[in-house]
Design a protein around this motif. Sequence first.
Motif, PDB file in Angstrom:
ATOM      1  N   ILE A  73      33.116  12.696  25.858  1.00 54.56           N
ATOM      2  CA  ILE A  73      33.740  11.398  25.425  1.00 54.56           C
ATOM      3  C   ILE A  73      35.198  11.837  25.429  1.00 54.56           C
ATOM      4  O   ILE A  73      36.282  11.129  25.592  1.00 54.56           O
ATOM      5  CB  ILE A  73      33.225  11.153  24.140  1.00 54.56           C
ATOM      6  N   GLY A  74      35.828  12.900  25.036  1.00 51.12           N
ATOM      7  CA  GLY A  74      37.145  13.451  24.982  1.00 51.12           C
ATOM      8  C   GLY A  74      37.730  13.416  26.072  1.00 51.12           C
ATOM      9  O   GLY A  74      38.930  12.613  26.317  1.00 51.12           O
ATOM     10  N   PRO A  75      37.306  14.074  27.211  1.00 51.78           N
ATOM     11  CA  PRO A  75      37.849  13.913  28.740  1.00 51.78           C
ATOM     12  C   PRO A  75      38.018  12.415  29.220  1.00 51.78           C
ATOM     13  O   PRO A  75      38.941  11.977  29.978  1.00 51.78           O
ATOM     14  CB  PRO A  75      36.875  14.759  29.499  1.00 51.78           C
ATOM     15  N   MET A  76      36.859  11.827  28.863  1.00 51.22           N
ATOM     16  CA  MET A  76      36.648  10.380  29.366  1.00 51.22           C
ATOM     17  C   MET A  76      37.930   9.357  28.763  1.00 51.22           C
ATOM     18  O   MET A  76      38.370   8.690  29.246  1.00 51.22           O
ATOM     19  CB  MET A  76      35.526   9.800  29.122  1.00 51.22           C
ATOM     20  N   ALA A  77      38.250   9.760  27.427  1.00 57.39           N
ATOM     21  CA  ALA A  77      39.230   9.001  26.716  1.00 57.39           C
ATOM     22  C   ALA A  77      40.633   9.432  27.381  1.00 57.39           C
ATOM     23  O   ALA A  77      41.564   8.532  27.427  1.00 57.39           O
ATOM     24  CB  ALA A  77      39.504   9.236  25.405  1.00 57.39           C
ATOM     25  N   ILE A  78      40.788  10.605  27.585  1.00 59.90           N
ATOM     26  CA  ILE A  78      41.953  11.062  28.227  1.00 59.90           C
ATOM     27  C   ILE A  78      42.024  10.547  29.611  1.00 59.90           C
ATOM     28  O   ILE A  78      43.073  10.119  30.076  1.00 59.90           O
ATOM     29  CB  ILE A  78      41.958  12.697  28.433  1.00 59.90           C
ATOM     30  N   PHE A  79      40.995  10.450  30.427  1.00 55.86           N
ATOM     31  CA  PHE A  79      41.084   9.873  31.828  1.00 55.86           C
ATOM     32  C   PHE A  79      41.331   8.547  31.554  1.00 55.86           C
ATOM     33  O   PHE A  79      42.073   7.928  32.395  1.00 55.86           O
ATOM     34  CB  PHE A  79      39.693  10.121  32.292  1.00 55.86           C
TER      35      PHE A  79
ATOM     36  N   PHE B 105      35.051  12.982  15.982  1.00 58.94           N
ATOM     37  CA  PHE B 105      35.520  14.449  15.786  1.00 58.94           C
ATOM     38  C   PHE B 105      35.256  15.212  17.293  1.00 58.94           C
ATOM     39  O   PHE B 105      36.312  15.994  17.447  1.00 58.94           O
ATOM     40  CB  PHE B 105      34.601  15.292  14.891  1.00 58.94           C
ATOM     41  N   ILE B 106      34.060  14.883  17.722  1.00 56.71           N
ATOM     42  CA  ILE B 106      33.750  15.510  18.975  1.00 56.71           C
ATOM     43  C   ILE B 106      34.597  14.946  19.867  1.00 56.71           C
ATOM     44  O   ILE B 106      35.146  15.754  20.884  1.00 56.71           O
ATOM     45  CB  ILE B 106      32.482  15.180  19.543  1.00 56.71           C
ATOM     46  N   ARG B 107      35.111  13.654  19.811  1.00 53.68           N
ATOM     47  CA  ARG B 107      35.909  13.093  21.049  1.00 53.68           C
ATOM     48  C   ARG B 107      37.374  13.907  20.946  1.00 53.68           C
ATOM     49  O   ARG B 107      37.749  14.145  21.941  1.00 53.68           O
ATOM     50  CB  ARG B 107      35.925  11.675  20.550  1.00 53.68           C
ATOM     51  N   TYR B 108      37.868  13.965  19.550  1.00 52.88           N
ATOM     52  CA  TYR B 108      39.025  14.791  19.464  1.00 52.88           C
ATOM     53  C   TYR B 108      39.265  15.943  19.859  1.00 52.88           C
ATOM     54  O   TYR B 108      40.072  16.552  20.495  1.00 52.88           O
ATOM     55  CB  TYR B 108      39.808  14.363  18.088  1.00 52.88           C
ATOM     56  N   LEU B 109      38.075  16.758  19.451  1.00 52.13           N
ATOM     57  CA  LEU B 109      38.089  18.179  19.847  1.00 52.13           C
ATOM     58  C   LEU B 109      37.696  18.546  21.165  1.00 52.13           C
ATOM     59  O   LEU B 109      38.733  19.330  21.895  1.00 52.13           O
ATOM     60  CB  LEU B 109      37.023  18.877  18.955  1.00 52.13           C
ATOM     61  N   SER B 110      37.253  17.810  21.989  1.00 51.11           N
ATOM     62  CA  SER B 110      36.795  17.992  23.445  1.00 51.11           C
ATOM     63  C   SER B 110      38.200  17.262  24.010  1.00 51.11           C
ATOM     64  O   SER B 110      38.551  17.823  25.090  1.00 51.11           O
ATOM     65  CB  SER B 110      35.832  17.175  24.055  1.00 51.11           C
TER      66      SER B 110
ATOM     67  N   LEU C 136      48.322  16.096  22.881  1.00 50.87           N
ATOM     68  CA  LEU C 136      48.055  17.428  22.153  1.00 50.87           C
ATOM     69  C   LEU C 136      48.325  17.284  20.740  1.00 50.87           C
ATOM     70  O   LEU C 136      47.145  17.562  20.081  1.00 50.87           O
ATOM     71  CB  LEU C 136      48.927  18.450  22.655  1.00 50.87           C
ATOM     72  N   HIS C 137      49.382  16.561  20.217  1.00 52.29           N
ATOM     73  CA  HIS C 137      49.457  16.236  18.854  1.00 52.29           C
ATOM     74  C   HIS C 137      48.129  15.422  18.283  1.00 52.29           C
ATOM     75  O   HIS C 137      47.549  15.828  17.225  1.00 52.29           O
ATOM     76  CB  HIS C 137      50.800  15.604  18.497  1.00 52.29           C
ATOM     77  N   VAL C 138      47.924  14.293  18.853  1.00 53.07           N
ATOM     78  CA  VAL C 138      47.142  13.425  18.346  1.00 53.07           C
ATOM     79  C   VAL C 138      45.681  14.159  18.221  1.00 53.07           C
ATOM     80  O   VAL C 138      44.974  13.782  17.326  1.00 53.07           O
ATOM     81  CB  VAL C 138      47.078  12.087  18.842  1.00 53.07           C
ATOM     82  N   ASN C 139      45.194  14.836  19.355  1.00 53.89           N
ATOM     83  CA  ASN C 139      44.137  14.998  19.410  1.00 53.89           C
ATOM     84  C   ASN C 139      43.805  16.290  18.631  1.00 53.89           C
ATOM     85  O   ASN C 139      42.854  16.543  18.023  1.00 53.89           O
ATOM     86  CB  ASN C 139      43.608  15.618  20.834  1.00 53.89           C
ATOM     87  N   GLY C 140      44.744  17.458  18.727  1.00 56.60           N
ATOM     88  CA  GLY C 140      44.590  18.420  17.803  1.00 56.60           C
ATOM     89  C   GLY C 140      44.770  18.027  16.359  1.00 56.60           C
ATOM     90  O   GLY C 140      43.797  18.704  15.399  1.00 56.60           O
ATOM     91  N   LEU C 141      45.735  17.339  15.891  1.00 55.68           N
ATOM     92  CA  LEU C 141      45.656  16.824  14.265  1.00 55.68           C
ATOM     93  C   LEU C 141      44.373  16.333  14.005  1.00 55.68           C
ATOM     94  O   LEU C 141      43.985  16.580  12.777  1.00 55.68           O
ATOM     95  CB  LEU C 141      46.944  16.103  13.999  1.00 55.68           C
ATOM     96  N   ALA C 142      44.032  15.315  14.771  1.00 51.73           N
ATOM     97  CA  ALA C 142      42.708  14.543  14.253  1.00 51.73           C
ATOM     98  C   ALA C 142      41.609  15.572  14.480  1.00 51.73           C
ATOM     99  O   ALA C 142      40.683  15.311  13.265  1.00 51.73           O
ATOM    100  CB  ALA C 142      42.350  13.505  15.448  1.00 51.73           C
TER     101      ALA C 142
END
Length: 296
Positions: free
Chosen positions: A229-235, A43-48, A197-203
């Motif tokens: 973690i979120g910015p790291m996954a996007i990176f 949850f923290i990953r997708y929200l961030s 945007l869709h996958v992170n927002g919906l998750a």
Amino acid sequence: MIPRPEAKAVAALWVLGAAMAFALLYASGKLTGGLVPAIQIVFIRYLSGFVTVGGLAMARRQPLRQLLAGGRRHLHLLRALCGVGGGACSIWGATHMPLADAAALALLQGVFTMGLAVLLLRERIVLAQGLAALLCVLGALVIVRGNADAATAAVDAALPVSGWAPLAMLVGAFLTACEVILIKVLSRRESMLSMLLHVNGLAALLLGAAMLVLWQPVEPLTLAALCLIGPMAIFGQMCNVRAYRLADAAWLAPFTYSSVAFSALIGWVMFGTVPGLAAWTGTALIVGGGLLLIRR
């Protein structure tokens, strides 16, 4: 047009950066001492991640409403479900087994993706691809067997080795492969920024209600670290995109498997875990099969 040697070198560095980012992502549950539930980390990953992608969209002056518009929200929702399930299984599995073993099992995503492409996208495979997939499966069985022996002899009361962890990693790899197929379908009509945007927002929305009940108190410093973690996954995802724009997938394949080496290094430095013979043998089979798959 064949990329110049300089472009290939830069592409390899991008892939290494992505591999390191995803190795840290798998290790997040273990690095928190197993005190933060895997689903909460996801949850923290997708929200961030949503905040990060939203910031990127605003920096590029692209309206969020326009990026979130579209008629394929059911596919985005399905992708988010696969991402949540795959992420939770992978983080939990990596928390309860050696990180190098977990990273090797995560590489089976390529085999699952190939099978799903045959079943759902009507793609064809040749004999060499079937043999390569068999090598990967044999490697997974070797690692699972070695992990079962380690679970029997486990003495770490804080983070015990679980016999269910390899199964969780396999389920995570399968769900990630499902997400890859959905990405392939969605990418035909939508931009990368829109899909992120869709996958992170919906998750984040899917897990938000559950967090009202399942949320566990986290120390501020640990929470701040998890928010990276979120910015790291996007990176990591953007690193891969940049890399494959500069060089061929077949040439970059050996570098993608460096995630196993990074995971082994994290396990050794942070937890004193040294991969055994079964881990190295299974990893070699999976990497060999994966390289053959990409070459074909």
